[in-house]
Scaffold this motif. Sequence first.
Motif, PDB file in Angstrom:
ATOM      1  N   ALA A 176       1.319  69.108  -2.581  1.00 36.02           N
ATOM      2  CA  ALA A 176      -0.086  68.453  -3.180  1.00 36.02           C
ATOM      3  C   ALA A 176      -0.194  67.054  -2.776  1.00 36.02           C
ATOM      4  O   ALA A 176       0.941  66.580  -2.736  1.00 36.02           O
ATOM      5  N   THR A 177      -1.382  66.550  -2.172  1.00 38.53           N
ATOM      6  CA  THR A 177      -1.212  65.270  -1.654  1.00 38.53           C
ATOM      7  C   THR A 177      -2.077  64.389  -2.474  1.00 38.53           C
ATOM      8  O   THR A 177      -3.499  64.834  -2.861  1.00 38.53           O
ATOM      9  N   ILE A 178      -1.427  63.206  -3.061  1.00 34.60           N
ATOM     10  CA  ILE A 178      -2.129  62.441  -4.025  1.00 34.60           C
ATOM     11  C   ILE A 178      -2.029  61.095  -3.583  1.00 34.60           C
ATOM     12  O   ILE A 178      -0.997  60.772  -3.163  1.00 34.60           O
ATOM     13  N   GLY A 179      -3.142  60.421  -3.296  1.00 36.29           N
ATOM     14  CA  GLY A 179      -3.104  59.166  -2.530  1.00 36.29           C
ATOM     15  C   GLY A 179      -3.519  57.908  -3.617  1.00 36.29           C
ATOM     16  O   GLY A 179      -4.330  58.370  -4.555  1.00 36.29           O
ATOM     17  N   PHE A 180      -2.996  56.953  -3.680  1.00 38.52           N
ATOM     18  CA  PHE A 180      -3.385  55.679  -4.108  1.00 38.52           C
ATOM     19  C   PHE A 180      -3.706  54.513  -3.261  1.00 38.52           C
ATOM     20  O   PHE A 180      -3.189  54.345  -2.219  1.00 38.52           O
ATOM     21  N   THR A 181      -5.143  54.240  -3.203  1.00 40.99           N
ATOM     22  CA  THR A 181      -5.580  53.399  -2.337  1.00 40.99           C
ATOM     23  C   THR A 181      -6.570  52.367  -2.782  1.00 40.99           C
ATOM     24  O   THR A 181      -6.632  52.294  -4.046  1.00 40.99           O
ATOM     25  N   GLY A 182      -7.159  51.422  -2.144  1.00 35.69           N
ATOM     26  CA  GLY A 182      -8.277  50.671  -2.508  1.00 35.69           C
ATOM     27  C   GLY A 182      -9.535  51.433  -2.354  1.00 35.69           C
ATOM     28  O   GLY A 182      -9.548  52.638  -2.161  1.00 35.69           O
ATOM     29  N   GLN A 183     -10.716  50.637  -2.734  1.00 35.80           N
ATOM     30  CA  GLN A 183     -12.013  51.235  -2.948  1.00 35.80           C
ATOM     31  C   GLN A 183     -12.415  52.057  -1.547  1.00 35.80           C
ATOM     32  O   GLN A 183     -13.059  53.164  -1.899  1.00 35.80           O
ATOM     33  N   ALA A 184     -11.948  51.592  -0.322  1.00 36.57           N
ATOM     34  CA  ALA A 184     -12.523  52.212   0.682  1.00 36.57           C
ATOM     35  C   ALA A 184     -11.902  53.514   0.883  1.00 36.57           C
ATOM     36  O   ALA A 184     -12.303  54.492   1.658  1.00 36.57           O
ATOM     37  N   GLY A 185     -10.573  53.701   0.725  1.00 38.64           N
ATOM     38  CA  GLY A 185     -10.036  54.797   0.785  1.00 38.64           C
ATOM     39  C   GLY A 185      -9.028  55.123   2.074  1.00 38.64           C
ATOM     40  O   GLY A 185      -8.264  55.615   2.409  1.00 38.64           O
ATOM     41  N   GLY A 186      -9.800  54.496   3.335  1.00 39.65           N
ATOM     42  CA  GLY A 186      -9.391  54.577   4.593  1.00 39.65           C
ATOM     43  C   GLY A 186      -8.978  55.991   5.161  1.00 39.65           C
ATOM     44  O   GLY A 186      -9.611  56.811   4.668  1.00 39.65           O
ATOM     45  N   ARG A 187      -8.382  56.004   5.792  1.00 33.20           N
ATOM     46  CA  ARG A 187      -7.644  57.203   6.414  1.00 33.20           C
ATOM     47  C   ARG A 187      -7.076  58.225   5.557  1.00 33.20           C
ATOM     48  O   ARG A 187      -7.231  59.595   5.648  1.00 33.20           O
ATOM     49  N   MET A 188      -6.728  57.832   4.497  1.00 32.16           N
ATOM     50  CA  MET A 188      -6.047  58.587   3.439  1.00 32.16           C
ATOM     51  C   MET A 188      -6.840  59.566   2.754  1.00 32.16           C
ATOM     52  O   MET A 188      -6.710  60.648   2.149  1.00 32.16           O
ATOM     53  N   ALA A 189      -8.087  59.083   2.768  1.00 35.48           N
ATOM     54  CA  ALA A 189      -9.050  59.731   1.641  1.00 35.48           C
ATOM     55  C   ALA A 189      -9.420  61.377   2.258  1.00 35.48           C
ATOM     56  O   ALA A 189      -9.480  62.054   1.230  1.00 35.48           O
ATOM     57  N   GLU A 190      -9.398  61.505   3.530  1.00 35.11           N
ATOM     58  CA  GLU A 190      -9.547  62.804   3.893  1.00 35.11           C
ATOM     59  C   GLU A 190      -8.365  63.611   3.783  1.00 35.11           C
ATOM     60  O   GLU A 190      -8.435  64.821   4.105  1.00 35.11           O
ATOM     61  N   LEU A 191      -7.159  62.907   3.637  1.00 38.87           N
ATOM     62  CA  LEU A 191      -5.789  64.029   3.934  1.00 38.87           C
ATOM     63  C   LEU A 191      -5.350  64.094   2.500  1.00 38.87           C
ATOM     64  O   LEU A 191      -4.413  64.879   2.186  1.00 38.87           O
ATOM     65  N   CYS A 192      -5.980  63.700   1.587  1.00 39.97           N
ATOM     66  CA  CYS A 192      -5.481  63.681   0.085  1.00 39.97           C
ATOM     67  C   CYS A 192      -6.180  64.895  -0.678  1.00 39.97           C
ATOM     68  O   CYS A 192      -7.354  64.871  -0.704  1.00 39.97           O
ATOM     69  N   ASP A 193      -5.528  65.561  -1.549  1.00 40.72           N
ATOM     70  CA  ASP A 193      -6.310  66.532  -2.395  1.00 40.72           C
ATOM     71  C   ASP A 193      -7.053  65.733  -3.474  1.00 40.72           C
ATOM     72  O   ASP A 193      -7.994  66.185  -4.008  1.00 40.72           O
ATOM     73  N   ILE A 194      -6.263  64.588  -3.719  1.00 39.22           N
ATOM     74  CA  ILE A 194      -6.791  63.669  -4.988  1.00 39.22           C
ATOM     75  C   ILE A 194      -6.574  62.277  -4.227  1.00 39.22           C
ATOM     76  O   ILE A 194      -5.401  62.068  -3.885  1.00 39.22           O
ATOM     77  N   CYS A 195      -7.527  61.556  -4.310  1.00 40.27           N
ATOM     78  CA  CYS A 195      -7.208  60.148  -4.077  1.00 40.27           C
ATOM     79  C   CYS A 195      -7.704  59.316  -5.128  1.00 40.27           C
ATOM     80  O   CYS A 195      -8.926  59.116  -5.372  1.00 40.27           O
TER      81      CYS A 195
END
Length: 197
Positions: free
Chosen positions: A142-161
């Motif tokens: 399960a992939t969970i990302g913590f980012t800023g508002q833009a999300g960056g490249r991580m947004a598309e790789l996370c089940d939950i961002c």
Amino acid sequence: MAEMSEVQAAVRVTARLLDAVAADEALCEAAAAAARACIAALRAGRKILICGNGGSAADAQHWAGELVSRFHYDRPGLPAIALTTDSSILTAIGNDYGYDRVFARQVEALGVAGDALLAISTSGNSPNVVAALQAARERGLATIGFTGQAGGRMAELCDICIRIPSDSTPRIQEGHEVLGHTICAMIEAAIFPRPPA
């Protein structure tokens, strides 16, 4: 007196950010979903891996410590590993494969299907965090990302961002810390409910 006003102004900026986080139902649901994913992993006998750079590395270590040791009350430890702490592993991977692989290689070695990866990057674009997410997805974590508002490249790789509504690195980090603590508390309460007083 000027210094005190500066402190008060800084605290008010963070207070406004946290008010915005609390009012954002989608963001709060993402944090709740992250807690549920971690709880599901732990109930299945799996573990939580956590990674990030700089201040986010400190968050990774902090949250792993809250889970392995304790948060609000005494209970058995929970399996969580910060991928930011072993200098021999980090320098070996950095030397042999490059710094962009320091987390992905550990995910490849330690991660199994059903684990959860918490990946932290204020920009959402840290190459080594992105590579860790790619490795995790390939292995069924399960992939969970913590980012800023833009999300960056991580947004598309996370089940939950979990996107903190700011472009300011310190503000994003402050939001991560509050939600990270909240998720740790939710995990603790679900896996080991507080004993009756």
